[in-house]
Design an enzyme around this catalytic site. Structure first.
Site, PDB file in Angstrom:
ATOM      1  N   GLU A 170     -29.176  -4.693  -2.519  1.00 54.65           N
ATOM      2  CA  GLU A 170     -29.073  -5.868  -3.391  1.00 54.65           C
ATOM      3  C   GLU A 170     -30.267  -6.063  -4.316  1.00 54.65           C
ATOM      4  O   GLU A 170     -30.994  -7.048  -4.216  1.00 54.65           O
ATOM      5  CB  GLU A 170     -28.832  -7.130  -2.573  1.00 54.65           C
ATOM      6  CG  GLU A 170     -27.499  -7.129  -1.867  1.00 54.65           C
ATOM      7  CD  GLU A 170     -27.068  -8.500  -1.363  1.00 54.65           C
ATOM      8  OE1 GLU A 170     -27.880  -9.447  -1.401  1.00 54.65           O
ATOM      9  OE2 GLU A 170     -25.906  -8.636  -0.940  1.00 54.65           O
ATOM     10  N   GLU A 341     -21.325  -4.919   3.001  1.00 52.48           N
ATOM     11  CA  GLU A 341     -21.512  -6.234   3.620  1.00 52.48           C
ATOM     12  C   GLU A 341     -20.386  -7.154   3.186  1.00 52.48           C
ATOM     13  O   GLU A 341     -19.985  -7.132   2.018  1.00 52.48           O
ATOM     14  CB  GLU A 341     -22.813  -6.914   3.160  1.00 52.48           C
ATOM     15  CG  GLU A 341     -24.063  -6.401   3.798  1.00 52.48           C
ATOM     16  CD  GLU A 341     -25.297  -7.189   3.362  1.00 52.48           C
ATOM     17  OE1 GLU A 341     -25.180  -8.406   3.099  1.00 52.48           O
ATOM     18  OE2 GLU A 341     -26.366  -6.565   3.286  1.00 52.48           O
TER      19      GLU A 341
HETATM   20  C1  NOJ Z   1     -27.118 -10.196   1.656  1.00 61.13           C
HETATM   21  C2  NOJ Z   1     -28.263  -9.521   2.311  1.00 61.13           C
HETATM   22  O1  NOJ Z   1     -28.220  -8.135   2.148  1.00 61.13           O
HETATM   23  C3  NOJ Z   1     -28.464  -9.895   3.755  1.00 61.13           C
HETATM   24  O2  NOJ Z   1     -29.763  -9.564   4.099  1.00 61.13           O
HETATM   25  C4  NOJ Z   1     -28.145 -11.363   3.949  1.00 61.13           C
HETATM   26  O3  NOJ Z   1     -28.462 -11.808   5.229  1.00 61.13           O
HETATM   27  C5  NOJ Z   1     -26.670 -11.568   3.685  1.00 61.13           C
HETATM   28  N1  NOJ Z   1     -26.348 -11.135   2.339  1.00 61.13           N
HETATM   29  C6  NOJ Z   1     -26.192 -12.999   3.850  1.00 61.13           C
HETATM   30  O4  NOJ Z   1     -26.798 -13.820   2.941  1.00 61.13           O
END
Ligand code: NOJ
Length: 435
Positions: A170, A341
Site C-alpha cells: 500500500e 487483503e
Molecule cells: C491495510 C494495511 O495493509 C493493513 O496493515 C491494515 O491493518 C489494514 N489495511 C486495515 O486497515
C-alpha cells in the site's frame, strides 16, 4: 442436488489470511531487533488511539507455532506476512542480525511443515528508524535503493523455500498526503525490490506488489455505467498502479496533478515499470459511479448516511471487488490477480462462553467471496484471496480498538479464539464454494 462447477472455486485457488510484522509480532526490543519508525510513532503521546503500541502486539514472535496450528485448523493453504526489516538488518543496511534471520527461518519452516505456503511482504510500513535518521526516509531515493538491497538479501536467505513475494504494501496509504516525489520514491523502491528479489532468488519467483486500489463499481450493470466505472478507475489509480504497469505517468495523472510533479528519469520509469508476475490488490471499500455528460464521462455518487458501514465508518461495497478484478483485466491484461487483503472491523463482543458470533463479518465475507467467485466464473484471472486479518492486531493509528481478525486476540491473556467468521471461512475453503 447437482452442483455445477461454475459455483466452485478452482482446486488450486489460494486461500489465505494476511498480517504484518509490526501489527502482530511484539518483541520489539528482543534478540537484536532495532526500532522502526512505527516504534517511534508509538512513543509520541496522543499519536495512536489510547496510546497503544505494538510493543507486545499479539506476541506472535513467541506464539507463532500456536498461530500456525490455528491456521492449519482453518484449512488455510497460504499465509501472507511481512518481514520486520529492522529485525533482520537493525541499521536497515549493513550487517545481518542472526537471531532475527532465524525467527523467519523458523516461521517459514513451521508453515511449510503444516502445508501452508508462505507469501512474504518485504515492506509493510515499518522502515528502520536508522534509515529515517540517516536519509530522511522516503524523501530520499537512497531509501528506495536500500529496499532493493534488503529484498535481495531476504531472497538469498529465504527463497529456497519461499516462492511468493510482495515488494511493498500500500504505497497509496503510507505516502498519503505526502508530496508526489515521495510517492515516486516509493514506487522506485518497489521496482528496486523486484529486481533485488530476482537477483537473490534461489528458484523462479512469483513476485508482485500489494496495493490499495480504489475501485468504482457501476451503479448498475449496463454498458454505459460499466464503461464509466472503467474510466473512473484510470483516474483514481493514476498515481501508483498505472505507472507500475505502464512504466510512465499517464494522461490522467498529468490531468490531475499539475504542480510539484516528481523529478524522474527514463531509467527510473523503467525500474518502476519492471514487469510483475502478479498484481496484489487490497480492497476494503469502493465507490459507485454512473455515466455522466462531462469531460471525464462519469460521476461518483455519494454514499447516503444509511449505507452499510464497518465499525470505522468505511462503506461496505462488495461489488467493488468484482469491478476491481474486471478493471484490472481491462487495463492491465491477463496478469494474475490476488486479493492480498480484504476484511472488516466490527464491534465484536465475546459471549459468556468466549464465543464471538460475528455474523456481520460472515456476511461481509460471503458477499465479497460471491463476487470473487463471479469473477472467476466470468473467466477473469483471479487466483487467490487473503483475508485481513488472521487475528485481531495493532491497527496502526487505531491501536487495538479496531478488530479485523478471524481469530480474536485477548490482549490481556494473549489467548486466541477462532470467531464464528473463522469457522465459516474454514468451511468455505473446505467446500471450495461460497456457503
Ligand atoms: C491495510 C494495511 O495493509 C493493513 O496493515 C491494515 O491493518 C489494514 N489495511 C486495515 O486497515
Amino acid at each position: 442436488m447437482q452442483i455445477t462447477t461454475s459455483t466452485h472455486f478452482p482446486a488450486d485457488f489460494v486461500w489465505g489470511t494476511a498480517t504484518a510484522a509490526y501489527q502482530i509480532e511484539g518483541a520489539v526490543a528482543e534478540d537484536g531487533r532495532a526500532p522502526s519508525i512505527w516504534d517511534t510513532n508509538c512513543l509520541k503521546p496522543g499519536f495512536i488511539k489510547n496510546n497503544d503500541s505494538g510493543e507486545r502486539a499479539c506476541d506472535h514472535y513467541h506464539r507463532y507455532k500456536e498461530d500456525v496450528a490455528i491456521m492449519r485448523s482453518l484449512h488455510l493453504n497460504a499465509y501472507r506476512f511481512s518481514l520486520s526489516w529492522s529485525r533482520i538488518l537493525p541499521d536497515g543496511e549493513g550487517g545481518l542480525n542472526p537471531k532475527g534471520v532465524d525467527f523467519y527461518d523458523r516461521l517459514i519452516d513451521e508453515l511449510l511443515a503444516n502445508g501452508i505456503t508462505p507469501w512474504v511482504t518485504c515492506y509493510h510500513w515499518d522502515l528502520p528508524q536508522a534509515l529515517e535518521d540517516k536519509y530522511g526516509g522516503w524523501k530520499s531515493k537512497e531509501v528506495s535503493k536500500r529496499l532493493g538491497d534488503f529484498a535481495q538479501r531476504v531472497a538469498e536467505l529465504y527463497s529456497d523455500r519461499v516462492k511468493n513475494w510482495i515488494t511493498t504494501n500500500e504505497i497509496h496509504v503510507f505516502t498519503m498526503g505526502q508530496p508526489l516525489q515521495i510517492v515516486h520514491n516509493a514506487l522506485l523502491g518497489h521496482g528496486h525490490a523486484l529486481a533485488g528479489l530476482r537477483a537473490g532468488a534461489k528458484q523462479p519467483l512469483n513476485a508482485g506488489f500489494a496495493e490499495a486500489l480504489w475501485s468504482e463499481h457501476p451503479v448498475y450493470d449496463t454498458p454505459e455505467h460499466i464503461a464509466a466505472a472503467s474510466r473512473a478507475f484510470k483516474y483514481s489509480n493514476a498515481r501508483i498502479t498505472f505507472p507500475i504497469f505502464e512504466g510512465k505517468y499517464s494522461d490522467e495523472y498529468f490531468e490531475q496533478y499539475k504542480e510539484n510533479l516528481p523529478e524522474t528519469t527514463d531509467e527510473e520509469m523503467k525500474v518502476i515499470g519492471t514487469p510483475v508476475d502478479f498484481a496484489g490488490y487490497n480492497i476494503y471499500s469502493g465507490s459507485v459511479v454512473r455515466a455522466a455528460d462531462n469531460a471525464r464521462g462519469y460521476e461518483v455518487i455519494d454514499f447516503p448516511a444509511s449505507y452499510p458501514k464497518n465499525q470505522l465508518g468505511w462503506n461496505i461495497a462488495p461489488r467493488s471487488i468484482y469491478s476491481l478484478i474486471k478493471h484490472s483485466q481491462d487495463h492491465f491484461g491477463d496478469v494474475p490477480v490476488y486479493i492480498t487483503e480484504n476484511g472488516m472491523t466490527a464491534n465484536d463482543k465475546e459471549q459468556r462462553n468466549g464465543e464471538v458470533l460475528d455474523i456481520d463479518r460472515i456476511e461481509f465475507l460471503r458477499e465479497h467471496l460471491a463476487h470473487v467467485q463471479r469473477a472467476h466464473a466470468d473467466g477473469l484471472p483471479i487466483k487467490g484471496y487473503f483475508h485481513w486479518s488472521f487475528m485481531d492486531n495493532f491497527e496502526w493509528m487505531e491501536g487495538f480498538s479496531a478488530r479485523f481478525g478471524l481469530v480474536r486476540t485477548n490482549y490481556r491473556t494473549m489467548e486466541r479464539t477462532v470467531k464464528l467468521s473463522g469457522k465459516y471461512y474454514a468451511e468455505v475453503i473446505k467446500a471450495g464454494r461460497v456457503l
